[in-house]
Design a protein around this motif. Structure first.
Motif, short mmCIF file in Angstrom:
data_model
loop_
_atom_site.label_atom_id
_atom_site.label_comp_id
_atom_site.label_asym_id
_atom_site.label_seq_id
_atom_site.Cartn_x
_atom_site.Cartn_y
_atom_site.Cartn_z
N TYR B 74 55.81 -23.86 23.29
CA TYR B 74 54.97 -23.72 22.10
C TYR B 74 54.01 -22.56 22.33
N SER B 75 53.97 -21.63 21.38
CA SER B 75 52.95 -20.59 21.43
C SER B 75 52.49 -20.29 20.02
N THR B 76 51.20 -20.04 19.89
CA THR B 76 50.66 -19.65 18.59
C THR B 76 49.36 -18.90 18.83
N TYR B 77 48.75 -18.45 17.75
CA TYR B 77 47.49 -17.70 17.82
C TYR B 77 46.56 -18.18 16.72
N VAL B 78 45.29 -18.06 16.97
CA VAL B 78 44.29 -18.31 15.93
C VAL B 78 43.55 -17.01 15.70
N GLU B 79 43.61 -16.49 14.48
CA GLU B 79 43.00 -15.20 14.16
C GLU B 79 41.68 -15.42 13.44
N MET B 80 40.70 -15.94 14.16
CA MET B 80 39.42 -16.24 13.52
C MET B 80 38.26 -15.67 14.33
N GLY B 81 38.50 -14.53 14.99
CA GLY B 81 37.42 -13.90 15.76
C GLY B 81 36.83 -14.89 16.74
N GLY B 82 35.51 -14.98 16.76
CA GLY B 82 34.81 -15.84 17.71
C GLY B 82 34.99 -17.33 17.44
N ALA B 83 35.60 -17.68 16.32
CA ALA B 83 35.91 -19.09 16.08
C ALA B 83 37.27 -19.46 16.69
N LEU B 373 28.68 -31.31 20.70
CA LEU B 373 29.24 -30.48 19.63
C LEU B 373 29.42 -29.05 20.13
N VAL B 374 30.55 -28.45 19.76
CA VAL B 374 30.79 -27.02 20.01
C VAL B 374 31.18 -26.39 18.68
N THR B 375 30.56 -25.27 18.34
CA THR B 375 30.99 -24.55 17.13
C THR B 375 31.49 -23.15 17.49
N GLY B 376 32.26 -22.60 16.58
CA GLY B 376 32.68 -21.21 16.68
C GLY B 376 32.43 -20.50 15.36
N TRP B 377 32.20 -19.21 15.43
CA TRP B 377 31.96 -18.37 14.24
C TRP B 377 32.65 -17.05 14.48
N GLY B 378 33.35 -16.54 13.51
CA GLY B 378 34.01 -15.26 13.73
C GLY B 378 34.23 -14.48 12.45
N ASP B 379 34.63 -13.23 12.63
CA ASP B 379 34.90 -12.34 11.51
C ASP B 379 33.76 -12.36 10.49
N PHE B 380 34.04 -12.64 9.23
CA PHE B 380 32.98 -12.64 8.20
C PHE B 380 32.43 -14.05 7.95
N GLY B 381 32.58 -14.95 8.93
CA GLY B 381 32.02 -16.29 8.74
C GLY B 381 33.04 -17.41 8.85
N ASP B 382 34.22 -17.08 9.42
CA ASP B 382 35.17 -18.14 9.76
C ASP B 382 34.46 -19.10 10.70
#
Lengths: 141, 390
Positions: B74-83, B373-382
């Protein structure tokens, strides 16, 4: 002449593909136009293929009054691109047009510390090169 | 199955050295972090059969080739910058819950100082080569006005918040100062030994109003890695498992343009937070600590309001040194965060939360930590978040 530049225009020009070519073509004619759905009449910017309100592919480039208000801004002291260094401080600003759409631009005749939410502004066109015109805004009195 | 609750657990974490000048490729940094995570878990490289690849620097197949994973299932990617790292936990938990993979590696890292430094005109944010989904917007509509870096985009939100709600600089400063304080208790924090006061914060130079230098996270060369497996597989491993009790992703609308948003303070986390909290069956009051993605101080505040810790505009009353400091009601960014530990795209927030829940954090340990709790934020607010528990 663009603010802060002399002679040859040295700042980056918009990278235009697809509908951005259309948007700037109208700017060159000193017309601020945005896409408007011809089925449900919803305005939109940035340009899209479809109307997100009704799903229509049909639209026109409808002319904006060019009048709006200042929605927000930042004032750049440390530019991310070196070409902008001679201009600091400058303020990339979000403008809300009367038609409801918002766009990024500059307010050219107001000092950064005089900017305020809701300040009335109106579009002016800056022919930065023979090919490219950028819409900018000035205080509306 | 109607929920990913506790279907996956974190059993190994690791990171590279945090430097400014690694002299190594991003892949090498991430492999070093991965090797440490494997050792932490007591797993062998070939035990890994799933990889959620990093948003930049290398592909999942590069990892498989180096680690000797002959059957990458299994391989995949998440394209959400820092999220991306925290949302990768969702993909990992899904793959494990459905038996697609047993043991999933989540690596992330970069040469954020020596190669991609935004403040030196590098492509870290988008100065030269913007990330895919945003490239069109930035190139056509932001670039001619000089707005090509995250510090500028997010400042539009911060300015409006400050003007509408009277949010003072001191609230942003409290986040920066508290992160730095926590970093003094973290042996690997880049800013250990360099304390920061509110006065230092307020006197720091402007980068892009309303952000000063110390509103901005560090630029570092750094990588981290996390290994996720099933609760069954976790039983005979080296460390106690940390359960992914709730996880969700969210995207602002529209995700590819900030000015166009009907409500600019509605972000990805606004949509994601209720889902993850419901999945975990916890409320905000149950959280023993919070590792909040802190690329810029105000972005922490924006996320806290979106999470529901307070009403919109009231973050200035919520954020106090007493509340968010160690020993307080909600210790925040106990490792120092992107501000004072290192900028590792927030995977270091997952690493820290895991260690807090294993009670391995020494001087900076949150006493009796059970759920975090852990959060992530990326790109324009993902956005994304995970509710983790021991």
């Amino acid at each position: 002449m663009a603010a802060g530049t002399q002679g040859e225009y040295k700042l980056p020009l918009p990278r235009m593909r697809g509908s951005a070519v259309e948007f700037y073509k109208f700017c060159k004619a000193h017309e601020l136009r945005f896409q408007r759905c011809t089925d449900c009449a919803a305005w939109r910017h940035i340009p899209r293929d479809m109307c997100a309100k009704c799903g229509s592919f049909n639209f026109e480039w409808a002319r904006s009054s060019g009048k709006g208000t200042l929605f927000s801004w930042t004032t750049v002291s440390q530019p991310a691109l070196p070409q902008f260094a001679p201009l600091v401080p400058f303020s990339p600003a979000v403008i809300e047009l009367e038609e409801g759409v918002r766009m990024l631009s500059w307010v050219v005749d107001v000092k950064p510390d005089e900017l305020a939410l809701g300040m009335p502004v109106e579009v002016v066109f800056d022919d930065v090169t023979p090919e490219v015109t950028l819409p900018k805004f000035r205080r509306r009195r | 199955m109607d929920s990913l609750k506790d279907k996956g657990c974190i059993v190994g974490v690791g990171e590279s050295a945090f430097t400014r000048g690694s002299g190594k490729t991003e892949l090498r940094l991430m492999l070093e972090a991965s090797a440490k995570a494997l050792d932490d878990a007591g797993l062998k490289p070939h035990d890994i059969d799933g990889i959620v690849g990093p948003p930049l620097g290398a592909s999942a197949e590069h990892f498989a080739a180096n680690l000797g994973i002959e059957d990458l299932r299994y391989s995949t990617y998440v394209e959400m910058g820092g999220a991306s790292p925290v949302v990768a936990l969702q993909s990992a938990a899904m793959a494990i819950a459905f038996g697609v993979a047993n043991c999933v590696l989540v690596p992330c890292g970069w040469n954020g100082y020596s190669v991609m430094r935004v403040s030196a005109g590098g492509q870290g944010g988008s100065g030269a080569t913007p990330p895919g989904p945003l490239a069109g917007t930035i190139g056509a509509y932001y670039l001619p006005y000089g707005a090509v870096a995250p510090v500028q985009w997010y400042a539009w939100l911060a300015t409006r918040h400050m003007k509408l709600y009277g949010t003072p600089f001191e609230t942003m400063g409290t986040i920066a100062v508290t992160a730095r304080k926590h970093a003094q208790l973290n042996p690997q924090a880049y800013m250990r030994g360099r304390p920061l006061t509110m006065d230092d914060y307020l006197k720091s130079r402007w980068v892009s109003y309303p952000f000063r230098l110390f509103d901005c996270c560090l630029e570092t060369d750094a990588a981290g890695a996390v290994i996720v497996t099933s609760p069954e597989r976790a039983r005979d491993l080296r460390r106690p498992p940390v359960y992914i009790s709730g996880v969700a992703e969210g995207h602002p609308y529209p995700a590819d343009d900030i000015p166009a948003r009907p409500d600019p303070f509605v972000i990805g986390l606004t949509f994601a937070a209720p889902k993850a909290l419901r999945m975990a069956g916890v409320t905000l009051k149950d959280l023993d600590f919070a590792e909040i993605y802190d690329c810029f101080t105000y972005v922490v505040m924006l996320q806290m309001e979106a999470l529901g810790f307070c009403k919109r505009g009231e973050i200035k009353d919520f954020i106090t040194p007493e509340r968010i400091g160690l020993g307080g009601e909600l210790p925040m960014n106990t490792h120092g965060g992107l501000h004072s530990e290192a900028h590792v795209w927030g995977i270091n927030h997952i690493v820290e939360a895991t260690r807090q829940l294993r009670h391995e954090c020494g001087e900076r340990q949150v006493k009796d930590a059970e759920v975090g709790l852990v959060t992530g934020w990326g790109d324009f607010g993902d956005g994304g978040l995970a509710i983790l528990r021991r």
